[in-house]
Design a protein around this motif. Sequence first.
Motif, PDB file in Angstrom:
ATOM      1  N   ASP A 245       0.811  -1.219   0.000  1.00 47.57           N
ATOM      2  CA  ASP A 245       0.000   0.000   0.000  1.00 47.57           C
ATOM      3  C   ASP A 245       0.844   1.268   0.000  1.00 47.57           C
ATOM      4  N   SER A 246       2.150   1.123  -0.136  1.00 47.90           N
ATOM      5  CA  SER A 246       3.047   2.285  -0.161  1.00 47.90           C
ATOM      6  C   SER A 246       2.972   2.966  -1.525  1.00 47.90           C
ATOM      7  N   PRO A 247       3.525   4.174  -1.660  1.00 47.89           N
ATOM      8  CA  PRO A 247       3.486   4.865  -2.954  1.00 47.89           C
ATOM      9  C   PRO A 247       4.157   4.106  -4.090  1.00 47.89           C
ATOM     10  N   PHE A 248       5.097   3.203  -3.779  1.00 45.07           N
ATOM     11  CA  PHE A 248       5.760   2.428  -4.832  1.00 45.07           C
ATOM     12  C   PHE A 248       5.128   1.047  -5.006  1.00 45.07           C
ATOM     13  N   GLY A 249       3.990   0.811  -4.325  1.00 41.21           N
ATOM     14  CA  GLY A 249       3.369  -0.508  -4.311  1.00 41.21           C
ATOM     15  C   GLY A 249       2.931  -1.018  -5.674  1.00 41.21           C
ATOM     16  N   LYS A 250       2.691  -0.100  -6.636  1.00 44.52           N
ATOM     17  CA  LYS A 250       2.235  -0.529  -7.962  1.00 44.52           C
ATOM     18  C   LYS A 250       3.387  -0.788  -8.933  1.00 44.52           C
ATOM     19  N   LEU A 251       4.612  -0.514  -8.487  1.00 45.37           N
ATOM     20  CA  LEU A 251       5.758  -0.772  -9.354  1.00 45.37           C
ATOM     21  C   LEU A 251       6.104  -2.252  -9.335  1.00 45.37           C
ATOM     22  N   ASN A 252       6.613  -2.734 -10.443  1.00 43.21           N
ATOM     23  CA  ASN A 252       7.027  -4.129 -10.538  1.00 43.21           C
ATOM     24  C   ASN A 252       8.298  -4.327  -9.721  1.00 43.21           C
ATOM     25  N   ALA A 253       8.219  -5.135  -8.675  1.00 43.94           N
ATOM     26  CA  ALA A 253       9.338  -5.302  -7.750  1.00 43.94           C
ATOM     27  C   ALA A 253      10.135  -6.556  -8.081  1.00 43.94           C
ATOM     28  N   LEU A 254      11.338  -6.624  -7.528  1.00 41.84           N
ATOM     29  CA  LEU A 254      12.198  -7.794  -7.617  1.00 41.84           C
ATOM     30  C   LEU A 254      12.496  -8.302  -6.205  1.00 41.84           C
ATOM     31  N   PRO A 255      12.796  -9.598  -6.032  1.00 39.83           N
ATOM     32  CA  PRO A 255      12.810 -10.676  -7.025  1.00 39.83           C
ATOM     33  C   PRO A 255      11.419 -10.901  -7.657  1.00 39.83           C
ATOM     34  N   THR A 256      11.368 -11.806  -8.622  1.00 34.57           N
ATOM     35  CA  THR A 256      10.127 -12.095  -9.333  1.00 34.57           C
ATOM     36  C   THR A 256       8.990 -12.375  -8.361  1.00 34.57           C
ATOM     37  N   ASP A 257       7.830 -11.789  -8.668  1.00 33.98           N
ATOM     38  CA  ASP A 257       6.626 -11.932  -7.841  1.00 33.98           C
ATOM     39  C   ASP A 257       6.822 -11.351  -6.444  1.00 33.98           C
ATOM     40  N   ALA A 258       7.818 -10.465  -6.289  1.00 35.53           N
ATOM     41  CA  ALA A 258       8.095  -9.803  -5.009  1.00 35.53           C
ATOM     42  C   ALA A 258       8.310 -10.799  -3.872  1.00 35.53           C
ATOM     43  N   ARG A 259       8.868 -11.935  -4.203  1.00 40.66           N
ATOM     44  CA  ARG A 259       9.203 -12.928  -3.174  1.00 40.66           C
ATOM     45  C   ARG A 259      10.470 -12.463  -2.467  1.00 40.66           C
ATOM     46  N   TYR A 260      10.327 -11.975  -1.250  1.00 38.20           N
ATOM     47  CA  TYR A 260      11.419 -11.287  -0.566  1.00 38.20           C
ATOM     48  C   TYR A 260      12.638 -12.194  -0.371  1.00 38.20           C
ATOM     49  N   VAL A 261      13.816 -11.566  -0.443  1.00 37.86           N
ATOM     50  CA  VAL A 261      15.088 -12.282  -0.473  1.00 37.86           C
ATOM     51  C   VAL A 261      15.246 -13.238   0.701  1.00 37.86           C
ATOM     52  N   LYS A 262      14.884 -12.800   1.876  1.00 36.58           N
ATOM     53  CA  LYS A 262      15.113 -13.612   3.071  1.00 36.58           C
ATOM     54  C   LYS A 262      14.332 -14.924   3.046  1.00 36.58           C
ATOM     55  N   SER A 263      13.291 -15.008   2.216  1.00 39.99           N
ATOM     56  CA  SER A 263      12.462 -16.216   2.172  1.00 39.99           C
ATOM     57  C   SER A 263      13.044 -17.297   1.264  1.00 39.99           C
ATOM     58  N   TRP A 264      14.050 -16.959   0.486  1.00 41.49           N
ATOM     59  CA  TRP A 264      14.628 -17.931  -0.445  1.00 41.49           C
ATOM     60  C   TRP A 264      15.546 -18.900   0.309  1.00 41.49           C
ATOM     61  N   ASP A 265      15.472 -20.167  -0.053  1.00 41.28           N
ATOM     62  CA  ASP A 265      16.381 -21.148   0.554  1.00 41.28           C
ATOM     63  C   ASP A 265      17.824 -20.837   0.179  1.00 41.28           C
ATOM     64  N   ASP A 266      18.022 -20.407  -1.039  1.00 41.18           N
ATOM     65  CA  ASP A 266      19.351 -20.037  -1.510  1.00 41.18           C
ATOM     66  C   ASP A 266      19.311 -18.547  -1.877  1.00 41.18           C
ATOM     67  N   GLU A 267      19.874 -17.686  -1.014  1.00 42.93           N
ATOM     68  CA  GLU A 267      19.796 -16.245  -1.254  1.00 42.93           C
ATOM     69  C   GLU A 267      20.574 -15.827  -2.499  1.00 42.93           C
ATOM     70  N   ASP A 268      21.640 -16.576  -2.842  1.00 38.46           N
ATOM     71  CA  ASP A 268      22.360 -16.268  -4.083  1.00 38.46           C
ATOM     72  C   ASP A 268      21.436 -16.382  -5.286  1.00 38.46           C
ATOM     73  N   GLU A 269      20.532 -17.339  -5.235  1.00 35.06           N
ATOM     74  CA  GLU A 269      19.569 -17.504  -6.315  1.00 35.06           C
ATOM     75  C   GLU A 269      18.631 -16.303  -6.391  1.00 35.06           C
ATOM     76  N   ALA A 270      18.261 -15.798  -5.229  1.00 34.56           N
ATOM     77  CA  ALA A 270      17.404 -14.609  -5.189  1.00 34.56           C
ATOM     78  C   ALA A 270      18.109 -13.416  -5.824  1.00 34.56           C
ATOM     79  N   TYR A 271      19.387 -13.241  -5.478  1.00 34.28           N
ATOM     80  CA  TYR A 271      20.133 -12.117  -6.047  1.00 34.28           C
ATOM     81  C   TYR A 271      20.339 -12.274  -7.551  1.00 34.28           C
TER      82      TYR A 271
END
Length: 289
Positions: A245-271
Motif C-alpha cells: 500500500d506504499s506509494p511504490f506498491g504498484k511498481l514491478n518489484a524484484l525478485p520475481t513476484d516480489a518474493r522477498y530475499v530472506k524467504s529464499w532457501d538459496d539467497e544467491d539464487e534470489a540475487y
Amino acid sequence: MMKLKEWIQYTPIKWRNNLNYINFADYANISERDAERFFNEIYKEKYLFLKFQIRCPLCREECWVNEDNETIFSCSNCGSSFEWKEYLEKANYTYVANMELLAIEKKRGRSMSPIGLFKEKIKKNSDNIIELKEIDNKSDDIKIFISYAHEDEEYKKNLIKHLIGLKRKNIIKEWHDRRILAGENLDDEINKNLLDADIILLIISVDFLNSDYCYEKEMNKALEMNSNNIARVIPIIVRNCDWMDSPFGKLNALPTDARYVKSWDDEDEAYMNIISGIKRVIEDIKKNR
C-alpha cells in the motif's frame, strides 16, 4: 578538464549556491560581458535562480532569501518576519543552479554543464572562446543509486557483490551513501547522485519504511523522477513487510513476484533473479537512448 568539471558540477559553494559570472569569465577565458550575457540568458530559461543577501531590519543580521520564497520571510537568526522584497535595493545577490532542471535536461539529451549551454548560446561567436574545453557527458555507463536503511547494510553489500559482472564490463556505476567522503555535505552528495541516476534501487524492508530519510526524501524524489521518465525505480524486497500500500506498491518489484530475499532457501539464487531483472531494465534504457 577535471578541474573545470569540479568547478562547475562538484563544488557546492561555487557552482550550486554561489555562481559568479566574473569568476566564470576568468576561468573560461572569455569576456565578462559575454559571461554576464550567458548567465542572464540561462537565468531567463530557469537554469538559475537568484538568492539575495538581506539584512534583517530588526536584529541587523544577514539572511539569504531565494527569489521564489513567499513575500513574508522569517529571519533565520531572530525569527522575525518581514516583507523581504522591500529591501532589495540594498541587497547583494548571487546565482544558484537549478540542479533539478539541469538533471532533467541531461536525461533528455542536453548537457547538464553550463559549458555546453554556453557554447550553444554563443556558437555564432565562437571566436570569443579561447581553449574552452568541452566536458564529455556522453558516458554509456548506467548510473545506479541504491537507497536503503542502514539496518539493511548486509543486503546492500550482497546486492553490490552480485552486480560485479556489470561493473567489470563498465556497464554500470553504482552509488550509495557510504561513498560520501569525510567533510562532504551529506544532503548535497545524496541529492546530486540521486538526480544523476538512471536506475534507483529501493531496498525495501520494515526499516526502510520506518526511515524518514529513505521514505520522505529519497523515495519521494525517486518516484517523481520515475513518473517524469528521468529514471527507473525498482523496489528490491529483501524482508517481509507491509509495502503493497506504499506509494511504490504498484511498481514491478524484484525478485520475481516480489518474493522477498530472506524467504529464499538459496539467497544467491534470489540475487541472481534480481540481477536478471536489472539487466532487462538496462537493455531497455540503452535501446531508448
